[in-house]
Write an enzyme that holds these catalytic residues in place. Structure first.
Site, short mmCIF file in Angstrom:
data_model
loop_
_atom_site.label_atom_id
_atom_site.label_comp_id
_atom_site.label_asym_id
_atom_site.label_seq_id
_atom_site.Cartn_x
_atom_site.Cartn_y
_atom_site.Cartn_z
N PRO A 7 11.39 9.08 -4.84
CA PRO A 7 10.11 9.54 -4.28
C PRO A 7 10.30 9.99 -2.83
O PRO A 7 10.83 9.24 -2.01
CB PRO A 7 9.22 8.29 -4.34
CG PRO A 7 9.88 7.38 -5.32
CD PRO A 7 11.34 7.66 -5.22
N CYS A 22 8.12 11.91 0.29
CA CYS A 22 6.86 12.45 0.78
C CYS A 22 7.03 13.92 1.15
O CYS A 22 7.99 14.30 1.81
CB CYS A 22 6.38 11.66 1.98
SG CYS A 22 5.83 9.99 1.58
N ALA A 35 5.37 8.70 -2.56
CA ALA A 35 4.44 7.61 -2.27
C ALA A 35 3.01 8.12 -2.39
O ALA A 35 2.58 8.98 -1.62
CB ALA A 35 4.70 7.05 -0.88
N GLN A 66 5.08 6.83 -7.75
CA GLN A 66 5.22 5.65 -6.91
C GLN A 66 3.87 5.35 -6.24
O GLN A 66 3.33 6.20 -5.54
CB GLN A 66 6.29 5.87 -5.83
CG GLN A 66 6.56 4.63 -4.98
CD GLN A 66 7.44 4.94 -3.78
OE1 GLN A 66 7.02 5.68 -2.89
NE2 GLN A 66 8.63 4.39 -3.75
N TYR A 98 5.85 -0.70 4.85
CA TYR A 98 4.49 -0.42 4.41
C TYR A 98 3.82 -1.73 3.98
O TYR A 98 4.39 -2.80 4.09
CB TYR A 98 4.49 0.66 3.35
CG TYR A 98 5.07 1.97 3.86
CD1 TYR A 98 4.53 2.58 4.99
CD2 TYR A 98 6.18 2.57 3.26
CE1 TYR A 98 5.07 3.77 5.49
CE2 TYR A 98 6.72 3.75 3.76
CZ TYR A 98 6.16 4.34 4.88
OH TYR A 98 6.70 5.51 5.38
N ARG A 142 17.68 13.08 -0.16
CA ARG A 142 18.00 14.29 0.61
C ARG A 142 18.95 15.23 -0.13
O ARG A 142 18.85 16.44 0.00
CB ARG A 142 18.57 13.90 1.98
CG ARG A 142 17.54 13.33 2.92
CD ARG A 142 18.17 12.88 4.23
NE ARG A 142 17.18 12.45 5.20
CZ ARG A 142 16.67 11.22 5.25
NH1 ARG A 142 17.05 10.31 4.37
NH2 ARG A 142 15.77 10.89 6.15
#
Length: 356
Positions: free
Chosen positions: A23, A25, A57, A99, A182, A324
């Site tokens: 996942p 963003c 996310a 996710q 988080y 990445r």
């Protein structure tokens, strides 16, 4: 021992190989709605033959977003926009996943290319933000409000409702985000959780909220579909969450119906000294797999096909997640298969370009 391109069956779901898209963003939404960007971004990795493609996310409430541009699933209106991308992923033979996340004290920030710094309500951010304790993430961040027990219950319910919407959107793999500082991770770590009630102090209390989320989500998530939990295996800081605690947690959530522990690290402190290098988190996945008896996913600086194959063949993990490297090369599995001597099916539209 299995290899990188050996299929993996988890519950009722068949994964074509051991390569997952982590996942990531994208900060490309308005009011949490998936866009054409998500269709192309996620879909192209499925075309590249990743076994599972997991959407970024995805906020379970509007104030759970990291930034105003995050993906969301806090309302029924979010289902249809995500369904288009997830359906395409499945059409390509990949398993679509989502996710579920709550940013906690790291909420209300700018997109990374705008600095990633806190953003005020006047600029499109929001207040209050929430955490287990009123401890800001870093200098310049909002001081979060400590969640009351009734507010914790509301957030747990939000995860359940989000899981139900994810299912309706077409997800067949669900991951609960409890890493990177988080909300759920911030309950785990003594550095961010200084509560004195049943959600703080002891190990059993600090894992309580995550366990509540896993328990109720597993009840609504189909028995035949896998459930993963992403954790930071260590805070990389004295007095923080440790790999030993991660192993203990893994045993607990395994019994609650978790199928994978996705083994990452860090995120609680802004300046933790992390020894980043190729595969630097794979030893965490290996230890959790060995000592807790749960399937694990290795993630972090995995870029080379031989490296990824070795992680699987040596028993460090059951699957690898690339992040990445998938941004640099959406078709990484196709090229990795060629390098490792495996013949996997290319999309028929691309077969004429197949490397011999």
């Amino acid at each position: 021992m299995p290899h990188l391109f050996e299929p993996l069956r988890v519950r009722g779901v068949e994964l074509a190989n051991r390569i997952f898209v982590s996942p990531m963003c994208q900060y490309s939404c308005n009011n949490g709605m998936a866009t054409e960007w998500h269709l192309v971004h996620l879909g192209s990795r499925a075309v590249g033959r990743a076994a599972a493609v997991i959407a970024e996310a995805t906020a379970v409430t509007a104030d759970a977003r990291i930034s105003p541009r995050d993906l969301g699933i806090w309302s029924d209106a979010h289902i249809a926009p995500s369904k288009r991308a997830l359906a395409f992923i499945e059409q390509q033979g990949s398993v679509p996943g989502i996710q579920l996340a709550h940013a906690g004290r790291k909420a209300s920030t700018r997109e990374p290319w705008k600095g990633g710094t806190p953003i005020s309500p006047a600029e499109g951010g929001w207040t209050p933000i929430y955490a287990p304790s009123p401890i800001p993430f870093a200098e310049g961040y909002q001081t979060p409000q400590a969640l009351k027990k009734e507010q914790i219950a509301v957030i747990v319910t939000a995860f359940v409702q989000a899981a139900q919407r994810a299912l309706e959107a077409g997800a067949k793999l669900l991951e609960i985000h409890s890493a990177h500082g988080y909300l759920l991770h911030s309950f785990l770590s003594p550095l961010s959780n200084q509560r004195t009630d049943e959600y703080g102090g002891t190990f059993e209390n600090r894992i309580r909220m995550l366990c509540e989320v896993v328990t109720v989500v597993r009840k609504v998530w189909p028995e035949g579909y896998p459930l993963s939990v992403r954790v930071s295996c260590t805070d990389w800081a004295e007095g923080g969450w440790t790999i030993e605690e991660t192993v203990r947690l893994a045993k607990v959530v395994r019994e609650l119906g978790t199928d994978f522990l996705d083994c990452s690290s860090g995120g609680t402190l802004p300046k933790a000294k992390i020894p980043v290098g190729p595969g630097y988190q794979a030893p965490f996945a290996e230890r959790v797999r060995r000592e807790a008896g749960i399937s694990t996913i290795a993630v972090g600086m995995i870029t080379d096909p031989a490296q990824a194959d070795t992680i699987i063949r040596s028993g460090q993990a059951d699957a690898v997640m690339l992040a990445r490297e998938f941004l640099r090369q959406p078709y990484w599995p196709l090229l990795a298969a060629r390098e490792l001597g495996h013949d996997i099916q290319w999309p028929v539209q691309y077969d004429r370009a197949k490397l011999k």
